[in-house]
Design a protein around this motif. Sequence first.
Motif, PDB file in Angstrom:
ATOM      1  N   ILE A  94      19.122  22.305  33.536  1.00  0.00           N
ATOM      2  CA  ILE A  94      19.299  21.762  32.033  1.00  0.00           C
ATOM      3  C   ILE A  94      20.928  21.470  32.442  1.00  0.00           C
ATOM      4  O   ILE A  94      21.880  22.114  32.711  1.00  0.00           O
ATOM      5  N   SER A  95      21.304  20.077  31.772  1.00  0.00           N
ATOM      6  CA  SER A  95      22.576  19.492  31.949  1.00  0.00           C
ATOM      7  C   SER A  95      22.780  19.415  30.300  1.00  0.00           C
ATOM      8  O   SER A  95      21.812  18.578  29.694  1.00  0.00           O
ATOM      9  N   CYS A  96      24.002  19.391  30.052  1.00  0.00           N
ATOM     10  CA  CYS A  96      24.600  18.886  28.777  1.00  0.00           C
ATOM     11  C   CYS A  96      26.003  18.370  28.790  1.00  0.00           C
ATOM     12  O   CYS A  96      26.689  18.833  29.400  1.00  0.00           O
ATOM     13  N   THR A  97      26.192  17.850  27.675  1.00  0.00           N
ATOM     14  CA  THR A  97      27.611  17.293  27.357  1.00  0.00           C
ATOM     15  C   THR A  97      28.149  17.867  26.131  1.00  0.00           C
ATOM     16  O   THR A  97      27.202  17.640  25.254  1.00  0.00           O
ATOM     17  N   VAL A  98      29.302  18.546  26.193  1.00  0.00           N
ATOM     18  CA  VAL A  98      29.375  19.279  24.979  1.00  0.00           C
ATOM     19  C   VAL A  98      31.073  19.066  24.730  1.00  0.00           C
ATOM     20  O   VAL A  98      31.847  19.147  25.593  1.00  0.00           O
ATOM     21  N   LEU A  99      31.508  18.680  23.451  1.00  0.00           N
ATOM     22  CA  LEU A  99      32.812  18.600  23.166  1.00  0.00           C
ATOM     23  C   LEU A  99      33.562  20.058  22.919  1.00  0.00           C
ATOM     24  O   LEU A  99      33.150  20.819  22.041  1.00  0.00           O
ATOM     25  N   LEU A 100      34.496  20.432  23.773  1.00  0.00           N
ATOM     26  CA  LEU A 100      35.135  21.900  23.720  1.00  0.00           C
ATOM     27  C   LEU A 100      36.505  21.778  24.207  1.00  0.00           C
ATOM     28  O   LEU A 100      36.897  20.897  24.689  1.00  0.00           O
ATOM     29  N   THR A 101      37.224  22.788  23.428  1.00  0.00           N
ATOM     30  CA  THR A 101      38.707  23.012  24.103  1.00  0.00           C
ATOM     31  C   THR A 101      38.670  23.959  25.294  1.00  0.00           C
ATOM     32  O   THR A 101      37.492  24.384  25.556  1.00  0.00           O
ATOM     33  N   ALA A 102      39.636  23.984  25.964  1.00  0.00           N
ATOM     34  CA  ALA A 102      39.881  24.730  27.166  1.00  0.00           C
ATOM     35  C   ALA A 102      39.318  26.218  26.875  1.00  0.00           C
ATOM     36  O   ALA A 102      38.526  26.817  27.759  1.00  0.00           O
ATOM     37  N   GLN A 103      39.549  26.877  25.986  1.00  0.00           N
ATOM     38  CA  GLN A 103      39.243  28.036  25.538  1.00  0.00           C
ATOM     39  C   GLN A 103      37.684  28.387  25.267  1.00  0.00           C
ATOM     40  O   GLN A 103      37.100  29.201  25.782  1.00  0.00           O
ATOM     41  N   GLN A 104      37.138  27.491  24.576  1.00  0.00           N
ATOM     42  CA  GLN A 104      35.874  27.322  24.114  1.00  0.00           C
ATOM     43  C   GLN A 104      34.901  26.996  25.368  1.00  0.00           C
ATOM     44  O   GLN A 104      33.962  27.547  25.867  1.00  0.00           O
ATOM     45  N   PHE A 105      35.478  26.292  26.342  1.00  0.00           N
ATOM     46  CA  PHE A 105      34.865  26.082  27.804  1.00  0.00           C
ATOM     47  C   PHE A 105      34.688  27.439  28.578  1.00  0.00           C
ATOM     48  O   PHE A 105      33.654  27.698  28.985  1.00  0.00           O
ATOM     49  N   ASN A 106      35.920  28.022  28.531  1.00  0.00           N
ATOM     50  CA  ASN A 106      35.748  29.225  29.508  1.00  0.00           C
ATOM     51  C   ASN A 106      34.622  30.145  28.704  1.00  0.00           C
ATOM     52  O   ASN A 106      34.083  31.027  29.530  1.00  0.00           O
ATOM     53  N   LEU A 107      34.934  30.388  27.499  1.00  0.00           N
ATOM     54  CA  LEU A 107      33.997  31.143  26.690  1.00  0.00           C
ATOM     55  C   LEU A 107      32.574  30.823  27.037  1.00  0.00           C
ATOM     56  O   LEU A 107      31.545  31.573  27.248  1.00  0.00           O
ATOM     57  N   LEU A 108      32.267  29.516  26.782  1.00  0.00           N
ATOM     58  CA  LEU A 108      30.672  28.928  27.030  1.00  0.00           C
ATOM     59  C   LEU A 108      30.220  29.441  28.553  1.00  0.00           C
ATOM     60  O   LEU A 108      29.066  29.943  28.747  1.00  0.00           O
ATOM     61  N   LEU A 109      31.213  29.240  29.510  1.00  0.00           N
ATOM     62  CA  LEU A 109      30.773  29.636  30.851  1.00  0.00           C
ATOM     63  C   LEU A 109      30.427  30.996  31.011  1.00  0.00           C
ATOM     64  O   LEU A 109      29.424  31.430  31.548  1.00  0.00           O
ATOM     65  N   GLU A 110      31.082  31.973  30.479  1.00  0.00           N
ATOM     66  CA  GLU A 110      31.074  33.309  30.283  1.00  0.00           C
ATOM     67  C   GLU A 110      29.664  33.667  29.725  1.00  0.00           C
ATOM     68  O   GLU A 110      28.851  34.558  30.098  1.00  0.00           O
ATOM     69  N   GLN A 111      29.421  32.963  28.594  1.00  0.00           N
ATOM     70  CA  GLN A 111      28.374  33.352  27.941  1.00  0.00           C
ATOM     71  C   GLN A 111      26.950  32.930  28.559  1.00  0.00           C
ATOM     72  O   GLN A 111      25.842  33.780  28.678  1.00  0.00           O
ATOM     73  N   LEU A 112      27.017  31.714  29.262  1.00  0.00           N
ATOM     74  CA  LEU A 112      25.785  31.287  30.094  1.00  0.00           C
ATOM     75  C   LEU A 112      25.771  32.177  31.193  1.00  0.00           C
ATOM     76  O   LEU A 112      24.376  32.419  31.522  1.00  0.00           O
ATOM     77  N   ARG A 113      26.610  32.374  31.642  1.00  0.00           N
ATOM     78  CA  ARG A 113      26.529  33.215  32.869  1.00  0.00           C
ATOM     79  C   ARG A 113      26.095  34.591  32.774  1.00  0.00           C
ATOM     80  O   ARG A 113      25.464  35.399  33.611  1.00  0.00           O
ATOM     81  N   ARG A 114      26.121  35.225  31.634  1.00  0.00           N
ATOM     82  CA  ARG A 114      25.478  36.643  31.136  1.00  0.00           C
ATOM     83  C   ARG A 114      24.104  36.420  30.729  1.00  0.00           C
ATOM     84  O   ARG A 114      23.332  37.466  30.952  1.00  0.00           O
ATOM     85  N   LEU A 115      23.285  35.318  30.668  1.00  0.00           N
ATOM     86  CA  LEU A 115      22.073  34.959  30.355  1.00  0.00           C
ATOM     87  C   LEU A 115      21.031  35.285  31.477  1.00  0.00           C
ATOM     88  O   LEU A 115      21.402  34.808  32.583  1.00  0.00           O
TER      89      LEU A 115
END
Length: 58
Positions: free
Chosen positions: A28-49
């Motif tokens: 699954i690939s996606c393009t999302v508009l994020l701040t640097a802080q949101q980017f790090n949080l999103l990666l953490e959340q996805l890696r926990r799935l």
Amino acid sequence: MVTVLNGRRYRVRSLRAEVREEVVESRISCTVLLTAQQFNLLLEQLRRLPAVVSAENA
């Protein structure tokens, strides 16, 4: 993954799912508009799935 993106109200510009026959994994690939802080949080959340093998910035 879609639940995480939707739950956090991330602004998704594109979303693509690649499913192959007779293969256990999908991509699954996606393009999302994020701040640097949101980017790090999103990666953490996805890696926990449990179903996510890898989450990275491409």
